[in-house]
Each structure stands twice: as structure tokens, then as C-alpha cells.
Design a protein around this motif. Structure first.
Motif, PDB file in Angstrom:
ATOM      1  N   PHE A 267     -20.754  -0.457   0.980  1.00 20.25           N
ATOM      2  CA  PHE A 267     -19.888   0.085   2.015  1.00 20.25           C
ATOM      3  C   PHE A 267     -19.310  -1.025   2.892  1.00 20.25           C
ATOM      4  CE2 PHE A 267     -18.961   2.024   6.139  1.00 20.25           C
ATOM      5  CZ  PHE A 267     -18.157   3.079   5.739  1.00 20.25           C
ATOM      6  N   GLY A 268     -20.089  -2.085   3.134  1.00 21.06           N
ATOM      7  CA  GLY A 268     -19.593  -3.197   3.935  1.00 21.06           C
ATOM      8  C   GLY A 268     -18.390  -3.861   3.298  1.00 21.06           C
ATOM      9  N   VAL A 274     -10.615  -2.813   3.405  1.00 20.70           N
ATOM     10  CA  VAL A 274      -9.598  -1.933   3.985  1.00 20.70           C
ATOM     11  C   VAL A 274      -9.039  -2.502   5.276  1.00 20.70           C
ATOM     12  CG1 VAL A 274      -9.214   0.342   5.019  1.00 20.70           C
ATOM     13  CG2 VAL A 274     -10.501   0.144   2.873  1.00 20.70           C
ATOM     14  N   PHE A 275      -9.901  -3.006   6.155  1.00 15.16           N
ATOM     15  CA  PHE A 275      -9.446  -3.383   7.489  1.00 15.16           C
ATOM     16  C   PHE A 275      -9.104  -4.866   7.648  1.00 15.16           C
ATOM     17  CE2 PHE A 275     -11.775   0.571   8.145  1.00 15.16           C
ATOM     18  CZ  PHE A 275     -10.815   1.296   8.837  1.00 15.16           C
ATOM     19  N   ARG A 276      -9.707  -5.736   6.853  1.00 15.46           N
ATOM     20  CA  ARG A 276      -9.377  -7.153   6.951  1.00 15.46           C
ATOM     21  C   ARG A 276      -8.253  -7.546   5.997  1.00 15.46           C
ATOM     22  NH1 ARG A 276     -15.125 -10.501   7.404  1.00 15.46           N
ATOM     23  NH2 ARG A 276     -15.889  -9.517   9.328  1.00 15.46           N
ATOM     24  N   SER A 277      -8.346  -7.074   4.769  1.00 11.50           N
ATOM     25  CA  SER A 277      -7.355  -7.457   3.769  1.00 11.50           C
ATOM     26  C   SER A 277      -6.072  -6.640   3.873  1.00 11.50           C
ATOM     27  CB  SER A 277      -7.939  -7.311   2.356  1.00 11.50           C
ATOM     28  OG  SER A 277      -9.077  -8.127   2.187  1.00 11.50           O
ATOM     29  N   GLU A 406     -11.794   0.541  -6.366  1.00 18.83           N
ATOM     30  CA  GLU A 406     -13.202   0.741  -6.039  1.00 18.83           C
ATOM     31  C   GLU A 406     -13.386   1.398  -4.669  1.00 18.83           C
ATOM     32  OE1 GLU A 406     -12.825  -3.075  -8.469  1.00 18.83           O
ATOM     33  OE2 GLU A 406     -11.726  -2.014  -6.905  1.00 18.83           O
ATOM     34  N   THR A 407     -12.374   1.335  -3.832  1.00 13.61           N
ATOM     35  CA  THR A 407     -12.455   1.904  -2.486  1.00 13.61           C
ATOM     36  C   THR A 407     -11.689   3.214  -2.369  1.00 13.61           C
ATOM     37  OG1 THR A 407     -10.441   0.866  -1.582  1.00 13.61           O
ATOM     38  CG2 THR A 407     -12.447  -0.475  -1.628  1.00 13.61           C
ATOM     39  N   ARG A 408     -11.069   3.669  -3.458  1.00  7.93           N
ATOM     40  CA  ARG A 408     -10.073   4.751  -3.368  1.00  7.93           C
ATOM     41  C   ARG A 408     -10.629   6.021  -2.750  1.00  7.93           C
ATOM     42  NH1 ARG A 408      -7.615   4.050  -7.919  1.00  7.93           N
ATOM     43  NH2 ARG A 408      -6.081   2.816  -6.793  1.00  7.93           N
ATOM     44  N   ALA A 409     -11.696   6.569  -3.303  1.00  5.35           N
ATOM     45  CA  ALA A 409     -12.234   7.824  -2.781  1.00  5.35           C
ATOM     46  C   ALA A 409     -12.722   7.661  -1.350  1.00  5.35           C
ATOM     47  CB  ALA A 409     -13.364   8.330  -3.675  1.00  5.35           C
TER      48      ALA A 409
END
Length: 491
Positions: A267-268, A274-277, A406-409
Motif C-alpha cells: 500500500f505504501g 499516485v501522489f508523488r509520481s 498495479e494500483t488501478r483498483a
């Protein structure tokens, strides 16, 4: 082909994304649309039925000791809170354990909770199972949107995603008409009719579950999670089926992508990605969801009360008006969806949000000066929501396609949960208080808040929206598992 990497799992080079994107539309894609997309009809049915039967539930003899404000305020907020919680829980599980397992589990949760809502005997029971119904529906948003975008070819992804999310309004239309029938005391007693509306949701859900069993796991998810051979067999089978259906040999698929397989993503890492890149994309997702969530949740849960309080429409007839509004909502994505793939994401997302906000401001003014009747108010809402529904559906499309696979859902779940918590929980609570006052100015204020948030979100989209039309998901956002040097740069 694959070889063992020095860190993590083995590396795999595959053309599966390109092979899926170059497929022509086929019966296989229709199966996916029907199996996965029809759940939005259930969501629309749920939300609309509760809004339309609120006045009946609060009447003597309904069999449920509850007030109108509790139904449109507390129960509505709990439903949305459940959806936010379910999205986060099931979103994380979807990225970890796969799309198919979770879209079967989430539908089962919805079915059980809806069935138990139908036998409510007290306010606390009704509140509890409205929360759990939302919990299942929230999980559906994450599992279904991620699966749809990974299975539908890039050429059609925008319009298909919008129409599927817009099918919520087919359920809303059915819910409106169903509530008219269920609230007819000549047919059903006061304490039975409203229960039958929830029972119908269970029946429809069971039918969808039977179809959904045949929808496959996402091959994109499989090849990253160590099931590349299974993914290859699945795609080969689909290609044979499509070639037999069309009578034509499929063209070669390019390019390939090399990934390092993983069992799970922490999760990290998801949060940092999402928020840095992708900080601009994160702001975009939040703006789109907050704007549409406040507008739709506030108005959907309160429209029946507006008709009754300000236009003297009987509680048993509000469903007719809402059915018309719901139909116009569905027409928006149906007719405008194609433009998101041709004209482009940025102009269409920004345009639909800003235009719908301006139209809502105009509606608020007309209502405030007393120029509207029940019929003309409905006409104004039809115009506003024809435009707004395409924009609102594009929020789900946007967050589904602009972040790594990998982060989609989890990305869908997060933006849905935060945006809906801000607009969908506070919206019904604030809106219920404003409309309950019976003061025209209070309702005008609620309309203006929703309009302002839609315009603001449209301006954010004008600057930050991504030109994702007809592009592969991997070129829009490089998978975290991809080997260095592949795909698009973050922004």
C-alpha cells in the motif's frame, strides 16, 4: 518468455496488452459488458428506490418506525459511507487477489444485505443493512471498473466505460417506475410494497451473478501476478473465437512489454506512486469525484422531497418524474460517449463538467424566482443531467486509466471513497436539511453549491486532464512492474 530476475519474481515479456487492444468488437466483449456492467443498474435501482419511497416509509402503517429525514439523511449517508468503506477494502483486495474473485464476492455481499434490508423491522436494522448494501456496491466500483478497462480494446474504452457507468440510470428509471407500482396501496399494503422493491433487486442480482461466472480474470493482472501461461491461453482462446466470428485473421500485435512479476504491491508503494509520481492526476481525480458526488448524491436522495414540498406532487407519483430524469441521464453517456474517444478526453471532460454546472446555476435562478413548475423543473434537470451524466461517468474512466495497472483498483477505490465521502456523505445530510426547511432560498443554495463544484472540477480538468483517448493503458501509465525505459513518463 521469461527468465529469473535478480530481485523479486521472474521477468516476463508479453504482447498481451497489445493483443487485447487490437481486437475488433465481438460477442466476447458483449459478454463482458453484460456480466460486469449491469451491476450499475442495481446501484441505480437501490439509490432511486430509497429516495422515492422515503415519504412512504415515514407514514403510519409502513411497518418501519422511521422519519423522512432519517431515510433521506442518515440512511442515505450510511449507504454512501458503506460504499466508501467497501471501495477501500475490496479495492485493496482486488489488486492483490484479482478482479474475478472480488467481483463475485462483492455481488454476494450486495445480495445478502439487500435481502436483509427487505425485512427491516426497526430503524437501526434498516440503517445497518443500508450500510452493508453500500459496502458491497462500493467494492463493485473498484473491481468492475478495473476489469472493464483492462478487457475492452483501447479504441472503444472511453465510450464503453461511460455507457456502462451511465447504465446506473437505467436502474434509476426502473426504480422510479417500480416505486410507483409498489407504493400503489390498491395493489400492495403499505408495509409490503416497499419491501418488494428490495426483493426485486435481489432477483436481478442473482441473474447477474449467473452471467458473471463466465467473465474471465483480467489477463493483464494475471501476467504480472505469475499466471502468464494462463493469461496466454486465455487470450489465444479469445483470438480464435474472434477470428471465427469475423472470418478474418487478426493483424500482428505490437509492442511488447517486459515486466517483473510480483504477488502483491504494498500500500505504501501505491500511495507514493499516485501522489508523488502523478500529483496532477491525483488532483484531477479528487476534483472530478467531489464535484459529481456532491451533485448526484445530494439531488438523487432529495429530488422526491423537492417535488412533494414545493410542487405539491403526491409521494406516489414522484417516480414518474424521476423516471424521465433518469432516462435523460442515460442518454448523455450514450450519445456523448463516442466523443470522448474521438474529440478527446480533455475537451469533453472539462466541457461536460463546466456546461452542466452553468446549466444548474440557471436552473437554481429559475427556481428561486418562482418560474418553474413540477414539469418545467423536471425539464431543466433533464438538460442539466444529460450533460452532467457523461462527465460524472468520465470520472470513473479517468482514475481507472491514468494510474499504473498495479494500483488501478486501489486508485478507483481511493478517489471514489474520498470524493464520495466529501460530496456523497455531506451532500445528502446538507441537502436534506436545506430542502426540509421548505424555504426556496435554502434549496437554491444547495443547487448553487453543486453547480459551483462542477464548474471548479471542469476547470481542473481543463488544465490537468490526460489525452488518453485510443491509447493503451500501459502507454498512459507505465506499470510499476515494467522494466526501466518502457512506457510513459509520470506527470
Amino acid at each position: 518468455m521469461s527468465d529469473t530476475g535478480t530481485a523479486g519474481g521472474p521477468t516476463v515479456t508479453t504482447r498481451i496488452p497489445a493483443r487485447l487492444d487490437r481486437l475488433p468488437w465481438s460477442r466476447w466483449h458483449w459478454m463482458i459488458v453484460i456480466g460486469l456492467g449491469t451491476v450499475w443498474i442495481l446501484d441505480g435501482l437501490e439509490v432511486t428506490v430509497v429516495g422515492n419511497i422515503a415519504s412512504r416509509l415515514s407514514e403510519d402503517g409502513s411497518g418501519l418506525p422511521i422519519t423522512d429525514a432519517q431515510v433521506t439523511g442518515i440512511a442515505a449517508a450510511l449507504y454512501v459511507a458503506g460504499a466508501c468503506s467497501g471501495a477501500l477494502v475490496f479495492g485493496w483486495l482486488t489488486d492483490r487477489y484479482g478482479r474475478k474473485k472480488l467481483f463475485l464476492i462483492t455481488l454476494a455481499v450486495y445480495l445478502a444485505a439487500t435481502a436483509l434490508t427487505a425485512i427491516s423491522f426497526s430503524a437501526w436494522w434498516f440503517f445497518l443493512f443500508r450500510f452493508l448494501t453500500g459496502f458491497g456496491i462500493g467494492g463493485e466500483y473498484a473491481a468492475i471498473n478495473s476489469a472493464i478497462d483492462e478487457l475492452i480494446p483501447s479504441k472503444y474504452r472511453g465510450r464503453v466505460d461511460l455507457i456502462i457507468n451511465g447504465s446506473f440510470w437505467l436502474g434509476a428509471m426502473a426504480g422510479s417506475l417500480l416505486s410507483v407500482l409498489a407504493l400503489n396501496t390498491a395493489l400492495f399494503p403499505k408495509d409490503i410494497g416497499w419491501r418488494l422493491t428490495f426483493a426485486l433487486g435481489v432477483v436481478l442480482g442473482l441473474v447477474i451473478l449467473l452471467v458473471r461466472r463466465h467473465v474471465p480474470e483480467s489477463p493483464r493482472w494475471m501476467f504480472i501476478h505469475g499466471r502468464d501461461e494462463e493469461a496466454e491461453r486465455l487470450v489465444e482462446g479469445v483470438e480464435r473465437e474472434v477470428e471465427e466470428e469475423t472470418g478474418r485473421t487478426l493483424p500482428p500485435a505490437e509492442p511488447s512489454i517486459t515486466v517483473r512479476q510480483r504477488k502483491s504491491i504494498g500500500f505504501g508503494l501505491i500511495a507514493r506512486t499516485v501522489f508523488r509520481s502523478y500529483p496532477k492526476r491525483a488532483v484531477l481525480g479528487l476534483a472530478l469525484f467531489i464535484g459529481q458526488a456532491f451533485l448526484y448524491n445530494a439531488i438523487t436522495f432529495g429530488f422526491g422531497s423537492i417535488l412533494v414540498k414545493f410542487f405539491d406532487v403526491s409521494s406516489g407519483a414522484t417516480g414518474y418524474y424521476f423516471a424521465v430524469i433518469a432516462f435523460c441521464n442515460f442518454l448523455g453517456p450514450l450519445f456523448l460517449g463516442r466523443l470522448f474517444d474521438t474529440v478527446g478526453r480533455k475537451p469533453m471532460i472539462a466541457g461536460t463538467y463546466i456546461l452542466s454546472g452553468l446549466l444548474l446555476f440557471a436552473t437554481a435562478w429559475l427556481f428561486g424566482v418562482g418560474m418553474l413548475t413540477a414539469v418545467t423543473m423536471t425539464g431543466c434537470w433533464c438538460l442539466v443531467l444529460f450533460v452532467a451524466s457523461a462527465g460524472a461517468s468520465s470520472a470513473y474512466l479517468t482514475v481507472s486509466e491514468i494510474f499504473p495497472m498495479e494500483t488501478r483498483a486501489m486508485a478507483i477505490a481511493f478517489f471514489y471513497a474520498v470524493g464520495t465521502a466529501a460530496g456523497g456523505i455531506t451532500g445528502p445530510l446538507v441537502f436534506a436539511d436545506l430542502t426540509a426547511s421548505g424555504v426556496v432560498g435554502d434549496t437554491v443554495l444547495a443547487f448553487c453549491i453543486g453547480a459551483g463544484l462542477m464548474v471548479a472540477a471542469g476547470l481542473v480538468a481543463f488544465f490537468f486532464a490526460v489525452a488518453a483517448e485510443q491509447k493503451s493503458l500501459e502507454s498512459i501509465a507505465t506499470p510499476l512492474s515494467a522494466e526501466a525505459g518502457q512506457g510513459a513518463a509520470p506527470n
